[in-house]
Write a protein that holds these residues in place. Structure first.
Motif, PDB file in Angstrom:
ATOM      1  N   LEU A   1      -8.340 -16.926  -6.875  1.00 17.86           N
ATOM      2  CA  LEU A   1      -7.718 -16.834  -8.199  1.00 17.86           C
ATOM      3  C   LEU A   1      -6.202 -16.693  -8.083  1.00 17.86           C
ATOM      4  O   LEU A   1      -5.468 -17.040  -9.018  1.00 17.86           O
ATOM      5  CB  LEU A   1      -8.286 -15.632  -8.960  1.00 17.86           C
ATOM      6  CG  LEU A   1      -9.713 -15.775  -9.502  1.00 17.86           C
ATOM      7  CD1 LEU A   1     -10.177 -14.442 -10.071  1.00 17.86           C
ATOM      8  CD2 LEU A   1      -9.783 -16.850 -10.563  1.00 17.86           C
ATOM      9  N   MET A   2      -5.731 -16.192  -6.949  1.00 15.89           N
ATOM     10  CA  MET A   2      -4.299 -16.037  -6.754  1.00 15.89           C
ATOM     11  C   MET A   2      -3.631 -17.319  -6.269  1.00 15.89           C
ATOM     12  O   MET A   2      -2.432 -17.337  -6.021  1.00 15.89           O
ATOM     13  CB  MET A   2      -4.031 -14.903  -5.748  1.00 15.89           C
ATOM     14  CG  MET A   2      -4.480 -13.543  -6.241  1.00 15.89           C
ATOM     15  SD  MET A   2      -4.004 -12.199  -5.127  1.00 15.89           S
ATOM     16  CE  MET A   2      -5.004 -12.585  -3.706  1.00 15.89           C
ATOM     17  N   LEU A   3      -4.418 -18.381  -6.105  1.00 16.32           N
ATOM     18  CA  LEU A   3      -3.873 -19.660  -5.643  1.00 16.32           C
ATOM     19  C   LEU A   3      -4.129 -20.738  -6.695  1.00 16.32           C
ATOM     20  O   LEU A   3      -5.080 -21.514  -6.584  1.00 16.32           O
ATOM     21  CB  LEU A   3      -4.510 -20.063  -4.308  1.00 16.32           C
ATOM     22  CG  LEU A   3      -4.252 -19.142  -3.123  1.00 16.32           C
ATOM     23  CD1 LEU A   3      -5.072 -19.590  -1.919  1.00 16.32           C
ATOM     24  CD2 LEU A   3      -2.767 -19.130  -2.781  1.00 16.32           C
ATOM     25  N   PRO A   4      -3.315 -20.810  -7.730  1.00 17.15           N
ATOM     26  CA  PRO A   4      -3.497 -21.857  -8.743  1.00 17.15           C
ATOM     27  C   PRO A   4      -3.185 -23.237  -8.183  1.00 17.15           C
ATOM     28  O   PRO A   4      -2.665 -23.375  -7.071  1.00 17.15           O
ATOM     29  CB  PRO A   4      -2.502 -21.459  -9.846  1.00 17.15           C
ATOM     30  CG  PRO A   4      -1.455 -20.678  -9.119  1.00 17.15           C
ATOM     31  CD  PRO A   4      -2.163 -19.945  -8.016  1.00 17.15           C
ATOM     32  N   VAL A   5      -3.463 -24.256  -8.981  1.00 16.12           N
ATOM     33  CA  VAL A   5      -3.252 -25.634  -8.538  1.00 16.12           C
ATOM     34  C   VAL A   5      -1.806 -25.871  -8.138  1.00 16.12           C
ATOM     35  O   VAL A   5      -1.512 -26.572  -7.158  1.00 16.12           O
ATOM     36  CB  VAL A   5      -3.669 -26.609  -9.650  1.00 16.12           C
ATOM     37  CG1 VAL A   5      -3.358 -28.046  -9.245  1.00 16.12           C
ATOM     38  CG2 VAL A   5      -5.154 -26.463  -9.950  1.00 16.12           C
TER      39      VAL A   5
ATOM     40  N   SER B   1     -14.285 -23.049  -9.192  1.00 16.65           N
ATOM     41  CA  SER B   1     -13.857 -22.018 -10.137  1.00 16.65           C
ATOM     42  C   SER B   1     -14.315 -20.648  -9.666  1.00 16.65           C
ATOM     43  O   SER B   1     -15.513 -20.340  -9.702  1.00 16.65           O
ATOM     44  CB  SER B   1     -14.416 -22.302 -11.539  1.00 16.65           C
ATOM     45  OG  SER B   1     -14.095 -21.255 -12.428  1.00 16.65           O
ATOM     46  N   ALA B   2     -13.377 -19.835  -9.201  1.00 12.58           N
ATOM     47  CA  ALA B   2     -13.707 -18.471  -8.806  1.00 12.58           C
ATOM     48  C   ALA B   2     -14.071 -17.622 -10.017  1.00 12.58           C
ATOM     49  O   ALA B   2     -14.949 -16.755  -9.937  1.00 12.58           O
ATOM     50  CB  ALA B   2     -12.534 -17.855  -8.060  1.00 12.58           C
ATOM     51  N   THR B   3     -13.423 -17.880 -11.152  1.00 13.83           N
ATOM     52  CA  THR B   3     -13.707 -17.094 -12.361  1.00 13.83           C
ATOM     53  C   THR B   3     -15.145 -17.294 -12.813  1.00 13.83           C
ATOM     54  O   THR B   3     -15.861 -16.331 -13.108  1.00 13.83           O
ATOM     55  CB  THR B   3     -12.747 -17.498 -13.487  1.00 13.83           C
ATOM     56  OG1 THR B   3     -11.404 -17.313 -13.057  1.00 13.83           O
ATOM     57  CG2 THR B   3     -12.996 -16.654 -14.731  1.00 13.83           C
ATOM     58  N   ALA B   4     -15.593 -18.555 -12.900  1.00 12.54           N
ATOM     59  CA  ALA B   4     -16.967 -18.824 -13.326  1.00 12.54           C
ATOM     60  C   ALA B   4     -17.967 -18.257 -12.328  1.00 12.54           C
ATOM     61  O   ALA B   4     -19.016 -17.732 -12.716  1.00 12.54           O
ATOM     62  CB  ALA B   4     -17.168 -20.325 -13.503  1.00 12.54           C
ATOM     63  N   THR B   5     -17.669 -18.363 -11.037  1.00 18.28           N
ATOM     64  CA  THR B   5     -18.555 -17.792 -10.022  1.00 18.28           C
ATOM     65  C   THR B   5     -18.689 -16.285 -10.205  1.00 18.28           C
ATOM     66  O   THR B   5     -19.795 -15.731 -10.137  1.00 18.28           O
ATOM     67  CB  THR B   5     -18.018 -18.100  -8.614  1.00 18.28           C
ATOM     68  OG1 THR B   5     -17.901 -19.515  -8.446  1.00 18.28           O
ATOM     69  CG2 THR B   5     -18.946 -17.543  -7.545  1.00 18.28           C
ATOM     70  N   PHE B   6     -17.587 -15.617 -10.454  1.00 21.50           N
ATOM     71  CA  PHE B   6     -17.614 -14.174 -10.668  1.00 21.50           C
ATOM     72  C   PHE B   6     -18.426 -13.813 -11.911  1.00 21.50           C
ATOM     73  O   PHE B   6     -19.254 -12.894 -11.881  1.00 21.50           O
ATOM     74  CB  PHE B   6     -16.182 -13.660 -10.801  1.00 21.50           C
ATOM     75  CG  PHE B   6     -16.088 -12.206 -11.156  1.00 21.50           C
ATOM     76  CD1 PHE B   6     -16.328 -11.227 -10.216  1.00 21.50           C
ATOM     77  CD2 PHE B   6     -15.768 -11.815 -12.447  1.00 21.50           C
ATOM     78  CE1 PHE B   6     -16.251  -9.881 -10.545  1.00 21.50           C
ATOM     79  CE2 PHE B   6     -15.690 -10.485 -12.791  1.00 21.50           C
ATOM     80  CZ  PHE B   6     -15.931  -9.506 -11.836  1.00 21.50           C
ATOM     81  N   LEU B   7     -18.223 -14.538 -13.015  1.00 22.41           N
ATOM     82  CA  LEU B   7     -18.944 -14.234 -14.248  1.00 22.41           C
ATOM     83  C   LEU B   7     -20.440 -14.455 -14.085  1.00 22.41           C
ATOM     84  O   LEU B   7     -21.254 -13.644 -14.546  1.00 22.41           O
ATOM     85  CB  LEU B   7     -18.394 -15.086 -15.392  1.00 22.41           C
ATOM     86  CG  LEU B   7     -16.952 -14.778 -15.813  1.00 22.41           C
ATOM     87  CD1 LEU B   7     -16.493 -15.752 -16.898  1.00 22.41           C
ATOM     88  CD2 LEU B   7     -16.834 -13.350 -16.312  1.00 22.41           C
TER      89      LEU B   7
END
Length: 278
Positions: A118-122, A152-158
């Motif tokens: 998440l700390m590495l955006p495009v 997507s790290a966010t979707a994986t986390f959710l």
């Protein structure tokens, strides 16, 4: 539930109506500008009611563009947005399922490694990502637009957090009945995740639809331009005169697909945000 009556009820509704008007007014102005002529926009004050050039301006917007028709750019954006949303959801579902229901060495380490991305955006990894895409020959293609953005790290986390709320008894019962892991995933986990999937699809579709930097970088063929790129290219440079009615018509057309997705999935979207379906 506490009912609000009297002055407080009227005040609440008045504030809500005022907020809606403030948000909607710029959109209304854009729509009005898309239905009038260029001189009417350039001559103050700007009209506040639609004109009689609706069909002409929207026909010109759909069939024309800087280098490619707007209809083609809308199709490119639609394919890209759907591909990104579906790809992110599929990969995140499988990743979260593996992390929660499979026991393997380093499971927690791999999860937090995914989360740290998440700390590495495009924008941070755009140069190596471009080199990889170019090396695979995916420039000026839908695969080049979609594949680098589907992790997507966010979707994986959710999804992981949601899977942790599913009772372990369901997994044990499925195992006793002889269900294989993917059968358990397909028949039990996936239906329970329906509202979460819908909520994420809306968010990720809009994310993919609004992409600008990545498509601008990897598409040199005008036929692969997205609608966001097309709107930017319509603005004049130097002493050129902007065709504001056509630009505003294109902007309104660009808002229609996200609005359709949000309106058609609003019930599932709201349930996915507020209801865990335990």
């Amino acid at each position: 539930m506490v009912e609000r009556r009297g002055a407080s009820l009227w005040l609440t509704h008045a504030l809500l109506i005022l907020g809606v008007l403030v948000v909607f007014f710029p959109i209304w102005l854009a729509f009005v500008a898309s239905t009038v002529t260029q001189p009417e926009i350039a001559r103050p004050p700007m009209p506040l009611w639609p004109g009689d050039r609706f069909f002409e301006n929207y026909r010109e917007a759909l069939l024309s563009g800087v280098n490619v028709p707007v209809a083609t750019m809308l199709l490119n954006s639609l394919v890209m947005a759907i591909g990104i949303a579906v790809g992110k959801i599929v990969i995140s579902l499988l990743s979260a399922f593996a992390i929660v229901y499979f026991r393997f060495p380093g499971r927690t380490f791999f999860f937090w490694t995914i989360f740290l991305t998440l700390m590495l955006p495009v924008e941070v990894r755009i140069v190596p990502t471009y080199e990889v895409v170019a090396g695979f020959g995916m420039l000026n293609s839908y695969s080049g637009l979609i594949f680098p953005l589907i992790a997507s790290a966010t979707a994986t986390f959710l999804f992981r957090q949601f899977f942790l709320t599913i009772p372990d008894e369901l997994a044990e019962a499925a195992r006793v009945d002889g269900a294989k892991p993917m059968r358990f995933f397909w028949d039990i986990v996936l239906p329970m995740s329906r509202t979460n999937i819908a909520a994420l699809f809306v968010i990720l579709f809009i994310y993919g639809w609004n992409q600008y930097l990545w498509p601008l970088l990897i598409t040199t063929d005008p036929s692969m331009n997205t609608i966001v790129m097309g709107i930017k290219q319509m603005f004049p440079s130097g002493d050129d005169i902007a065709e504001w009615p056509v630009i505003m018509a294109t902007s309104i057309l660009a808002m229609i697909p996200p609005v359709i997705v949000v309106v058609s999935m609003q019930k599932l979207f709201i349930r996915g945000l507020v209801d865990s379906e335990k």
